[in-house]
Design an enzyme around this catalytic site. Structure first.
Site, PDB file in Angstrom:
ATOM      1  CG  ASP A  32      -1.947   1.006   1.322  1.00 40.14           C
ATOM      2  OD1 ASP A  32      -2.408   1.429   0.247  1.00 40.14           O
ATOM      3  OD2 ASP A  32      -2.340   1.394   2.451  1.00 40.14           O
ATOM      4  CG  HIS A  66      -5.156   7.781   3.838  1.00 43.87           C
ATOM      5  ND1 HIS A  66      -4.092   8.215   3.100  1.00 43.87           N
ATOM      6  CD2 HIS A  66      -5.591   6.648   3.228  1.00 43.87           C
ATOM      7  CE1 HIS A  66      -3.894   7.380   2.089  1.00 43.87           C
ATOM      8  NE2 HIS A  66      -4.789   6.435   2.134  1.00 43.87           N
ATOM      9  CG  HIS A  76      -6.336   4.826  -1.471  1.00 41.06           C
ATOM     10  ND1 HIS A  76      -5.200   4.392  -0.822  1.00 41.06           N
ATOM     11  CD2 HIS A  76      -6.273   4.309  -2.714  1.00 41.06           C
ATOM     12  CE1 HIS A  76      -4.489   3.652  -1.649  1.00 41.06           C
ATOM     13  NE2 HIS A  76      -5.110   3.588  -2.816  1.00 41.06           N
ATOM     14  N   GLY A  77      -9.125   5.543   1.679  1.00 40.71           N
ATOM     15  CA  GLY A  77      -9.864   6.268   2.721  1.00 40.71           C
ATOM     16  C   GLY A  77     -11.273   5.744   2.895  1.00 40.71           C
TER      17      GLY A  77
END
Ligand code: 13P
Length: 288
Positions: A86, A179, A208-209
């Site tokens: 990641d 994030h 993401h997040g």
């Protein structure tokens, strides 16, 4: 032969089938086992991903890969598992390609765009020669994860097209995602930009997040072309809350409740439940 699968088969099917597959960050042995158990109980494919910071905390990339591999063996895991890096920088991506990961993210968001493009091309070439899939990034993810900081710049459609043309297998786009926990005044995902990017390229997209985004927004993002959803914070919060409850209720003081295997168990179970709940949200179909 590797026990891992690469991301291609999974994400191409996911994009066509309008569902997503969860990518869960591991932090230690308990996290690794809990993610594998959650995926096995739902009988769905899963990605276990490690950040550069978590790999350093645990030892190195090879150790993380060996841990996942060996846990799969002793736990009799039969669902497809992708071993993914990641937010790797150039060196980390190369190291994981050598270490036997089946998928790597090269995150060049902090580089000038041309350099991000060139380095993505290089990583794609190195990875594809070994059958490893690659995630790239355009725009940036807001907030901070393990020292990776982003201002949350919106991904440009032109840049997304250029990065997709490198042949990368999936693409993370900044679309207002962050994030860590979302602030009170967060205005939501930018679906217009997500749609423009999804209309312009066939590459499966990565959200993401994922922790803290309301379920309807995640479902809408998936319907528009998101195939991989990343989750880290949600498991951390679930683990912390369950551990706090156990201690506050005196669990660590009853009998041998201070034994780490007992002390970590409520948090472990909370991660298994969270992983299963999120897999349900993503609509990941069971493997046949
Ligand atoms: P969260 O902090 O929302 O869990 O995001 C995790 C992530 O995107 C990992 O790359």
């Amino acid at each position: 032969m590797s026990v891992f699968v690469n991301g291609n088969a999974i994400f191409n099917d996911a994009r066509k089938g309008h569902y997503a597959v969860g990518a869960f960050n591991t932090n230690n042995l308990e996290w690794t086992r809990a993610i594998l158990q959650g995926a096995q109980e739902t009988n769905t494919p899963v990605l276990i991903q490690v950040s550069m910071g978590a790999a350093k905390y645990m030892g190195d990339y090879k150790l993380v890969k060996t841990l996942v591999e060996e846990e799969m063996r002793v736990m009799n895991i039969t669902v497809p598992v992708v071993m993914h890096l990641d937010h790797g920088n150039y060196e980390a991506a190369k190291e994981c390609i050598e270490a036997g990961y089946s998928s790597v993210m090269f995150d060049g968001h902090d580089l000038p765009f041309d350099e991000n493009l060139e380095k993505t091309k290089e990583i794609v070439k190195l990875a594809h020669a070994k059958g490893i899939s690659v995630e790239a990034e355009v725009g940036s993810i807001g907030g901070e994860e393990d020292g990776i900081v982003g201002a949350g710049e919106l991904a440009s459609v032109e840049e997304a097209k250029a990065i997709a043309a490198t042949g990368c297998d999936y693409l993370a786009c900044g679309i207002g995602n962050i994030h860590g926990p979302y602030p009170e005044n967060w205005t939501g995902l930018n679906f217009d930009r997500l749609k423009e990017i999804a209309d312009a390229i066939d590459t499966p997209l990565v959200l993401h997040g994922g922790s803290g985004i309301p379920q309807e927004q995640i479902e809408k993002a998936i319907s528009l072309g998101v195939s991989k959803v990343n989750i880290n914070t949600e498991n951390q919060l679930a683990f912390a809350a369950a551990t706090r409850k156990y201690i506050e209720e005196g669990g660590d003081q009853n009998g041998k409740g201070y034994d780490p295997r007992k002390l970590l168990n409520p948090g472990y179970n909370a991660i298994v439940d969270t992983v299963k709940e999120i897999i349900g949200w993503l609509g990941t179909p069971s493997v046949k």
